[in-house]
Structure formats: C-alpha cells, structure tokens
Scaffold this motif. Sequence first.
Motif, mmCIF file in Angstrom:
data_model
loop_
_atom_site.group_PDB
_atom_site.id
_atom_site.type_symbol
_atom_site.label_atom_id
_atom_site.label_comp_id
_atom_site.label_asym_id
_atom_site.label_seq_id
_atom_site.Cartn_x
_atom_site.Cartn_y
_atom_site.Cartn_z
ATOM 1 N N GLY A 60 -9.854 2.936 -11.049
ATOM 2 C CA GLY A 60 -8.741 2.072 -10.682
ATOM 3 C C GLY A 60 -7.409 2.656 -11.105
ATOM 4 O O GLY A 60 -6.418 2.570 -10.375
ATOM 5 N N THR A 61 -7.386 3.280 -12.276
ATOM 6 C CA THR A 61 -6.159 3.906 -12.756
ATOM 7 C C THR A 61 -5.764 5.087 -11.873
ATOM 8 O O THR A 61 -4.598 5.215 -11.472
ATOM 9 C CB THR A 61 -6.322 4.366 -14.215
ATOM 10 N N VAL A 62 -6.728 5.932 -11.564
ATOM 11 C CA VAL A 62 -6.452 7.101 -10.713
ATOM 12 C C VAL A 62 -5.966 6.653 -9.336
ATOM 13 O O VAL A 62 -4.971 7.169 -8.811
ATOM 14 C CB VAL A 62 -7.707 8.005 -10.603
ATOM 15 N N ILE A 63 -6.634 5.673 -8.760
ATOM 16 C CA ILE A 63 -6.252 5.175 -7.439
ATOM 17 C C ILE A 63 -4.870 4.526 -7.490
ATOM 18 O O ILE A 63 -4.036 4.726 -6.597
ATOM 19 C CB ILE A 63 -7.323 4.203 -6.906
ATOM 20 N N GLY A 64 -4.605 3.762 -8.542
ATOM 21 C CA GLY A 64 -3.296 3.134 -8.695
ATOM 22 C C GLY A 64 -2.178 4.148 -8.847
ATOM 23 O O GLY A 64 -1.089 3.977 -8.285
ATOM 24 N N VAL A 65 -2.436 5.211 -9.595
ATOM 25 C CA VAL A 65 -1.421 6.263 -9.762
ATOM 26 C C VAL A 65 -1.157 6.959 -8.423
ATOM 27 O O VAL A 65 0.005 7.243 -8.094
ATOM 28 C CB VAL A 65 -1.860 7.281 -10.851
ATOM 29 N N LEU A 66 -2.198 7.208 -7.658
ATOM 30 C CA LEU A 66 -1.994 7.799 -6.322
ATOM 31 C C LEU A 66 -1.142 6.875 -5.454
ATOM 32 O O LEU A 66 -0.249 7.338 -4.734
ATOM 33 C CB LEU A 66 -3.336 8.073 -5.645
ATOM 34 N N GLY A 67 -1.428 5.586 -5.509
ATOM 35 C CA GLY A 67 -0.638 4.620 -4.750
ATOM 36 C C GLY A 67 0.805 4.593 -5.203
ATOM 37 O O GLY A 67 1.728 4.559 -4.381
ATOM 38 N N LEU A 68 1.028 4.616 -6.517
ATOM 39 C CA LEU A 68 2.387 4.618 -7.051
ATOM 40 C C LEU A 68 3.148 5.867 -6.615
ATOM 41 O O LEU A 68 4.309 5.787 -6.202
ATOM 42 C CB LEU A 68 2.359 4.525 -8.573
ATOM 43 N N ARG A 69 2.488 7.009 -6.685
ATOM 44 C CA ARG A 69 3.130 8.249 -6.250
ATOM 45 C C ARG A 69 3.473 8.198 -4.757
ATOM 46 O O ARG A 69 4.518 8.685 -4.331
ATOM 47 C CB ARG A 69 2.231 9.441 -6.548
ATOM 48 N N GLY A 70 2.585 7.592 -3.961
ATOM 49 C CA GLY A 70 2.860 7.447 -2.533
ATOM 50 C C GLY A 70 4.037 6.533 -2.271
ATOM 51 O O GLY A 70 4.880 6.808 -1.411
ATOM 52 N N VAL A 71 4.109 5.423 -3.005
ATOM 53 C CA VAL A 71 5.229 4.489 -2.845
ATOM 54 C C VAL A 71 6.541 5.172 -3.233
ATOM 55 O O VAL A 71 7.546 5.056 -2.522
ATOM 56 C CB VAL A 71 5.003 3.201 -3.682
ATOM 57 N N LEU A 72 6.531 5.883 -4.356
ATOM 58 C CA LEU A 72 7.739 6.566 -4.793
ATOM 59 C C LEU A 72 8.165 7.665 -3.823
ATOM 60 O O LEU A 72 9.351 7.857 -3.563
ATOM 61 C CB LEU A 72 7.545 7.144 -6.197
ATOM 62 N N ALA A 73 7.193 8.388 -3.268
ATOM 63 C CA ALA A 73 7.512 9.439 -2.281
ATOM 64 C C ALA A 73 8.073 8.830 -1.003
ATOM 65 O O ALA A 73 9.021 9.355 -0.420
ATOM 66 C CB ALA A 73 6.265 10.264 -1.985
ATOM 67 N N ALA A 74 7.516 7.704 -0.579
ATOM 68 C CA ALA A 74 8.016 7.045 0.622
ATOM 69 C C ALA A 74 9.431 6.533 0.406
ATOM 70 O O ALA A 74 10.286 6.617 1.286
ATOM 71 C CB ALA A 74 7.096 5.897 1.024
ATOM 72 N N ARG A 75 9.688 6.012 -0.801
ATOM 73 C CA ARG A 75 11.032 5.525 -1.131
ATOM 74 C C ARG A 75 12.033 6.690 -1.138
ATOM 75 O O ARG A 75 13.128 6.562 -0.614
ATOM 76 C CB ARG A 75 11.021 4.835 -2.479
ATOM 77 N N ALA A 76 11.635 7.819 -1.722
ATOM 78 C CA ALA A 76 12.522 8.980 -1.774
ATOM 79 C C ALA A 76 12.790 9.536 -0.372
ATOM 80 O O ALA A 76 13.896 9.991 -0.076
ATOM 81 C CB ALA A 76 11.932 10.053 -2.681
ATOM 82 N N ALA A 77 11.781 9.517 0.479
ATOM 83 C CA ALA A 77 11.925 10.051 1.825
ATOM 84 C C ALA A 77 12.833 9.177 2.688
ATOM 85 O O ALA A 77 13.499 9.679 3.597
ATOM 86 C CB ALA A 77 10.564 10.196 2.487
ATOM 87 N N SER A 78 12.869 7.881 2.387
ATOM 88 C CA SER A 78 13.690 6.972 3.209
ATOM 89 C C SER A 78 15.160 7.010 2.819
ATOM 90 O O SER A 78 16.004 6.477 3.529
ATOM 91 C CB SER A 78 13.155 5.547 3.102
ATOM 92 N N ARG A 79 15.487 7.641 1.712
ATOM 93 C CA ARG A 79 16.889 7.713 1.267
ATOM 94 C C ARG A 79 17.621 8.844 1.912
ATOM 95 O O ARG A 79 17.313 9.798 2.361
ATOM 96 C CB ARG A 79 16.948 7.873 -0.246
#
Length: 79
Positions: A60-79
């Motif tokens: 769950g931790t590994v999957i959550g970290v992957l999700g967090l990294r994806g959210v942060l990358a998507a946020r950075a890409a939209s800026r």
Amino acid sequence: MKLSRGMSLFLLAFGVWSWVIWPTFLSNIWKDSRSWDAAGGATGFFTVHLVLVLVSLTLGTVIGVLGLRGVLAARAASR
C-alpha cells in the motif's frame, strides 16, 4: 511511463485506504483470543495475520507513493 491524473489519484487513494484498514484489522486480531496461547506467546493465527498486514502495508505504501509521484508530475506538467 506516464500515469493519467485519474489513475494517479486512484493509486494514492489505495495507499491511504491501506493505512486506514490494515492497522484497524491488526488491532482486532491483537484482541482476538486465538492470537495468544496460555503462556502469552503469539500463535500461528496471529503470526500469519501479522505477516499479511505487514505485506499489505508495504504494498500500500509503495502504491501510494507511485500515485503521489504521478499526481505531482501531472501538477507540474500542467503549469
């Protein structure tokens, strides 16, 4: 590999869900009379469930970290 924003949020939610559910489950197993023998030691019932909880929290931790990294990358890409 790129994750969509929706998939990233799903993975993050899964990680959070794991940290909500599994500690509660372990608490319930800890209180179960089948978890401890007369001498106060852990039984096989408890040990198996403890391993299940530890593996599930790790995944769950590994999957959550992957999700967090994806959210942060998507946020950075939209800026």
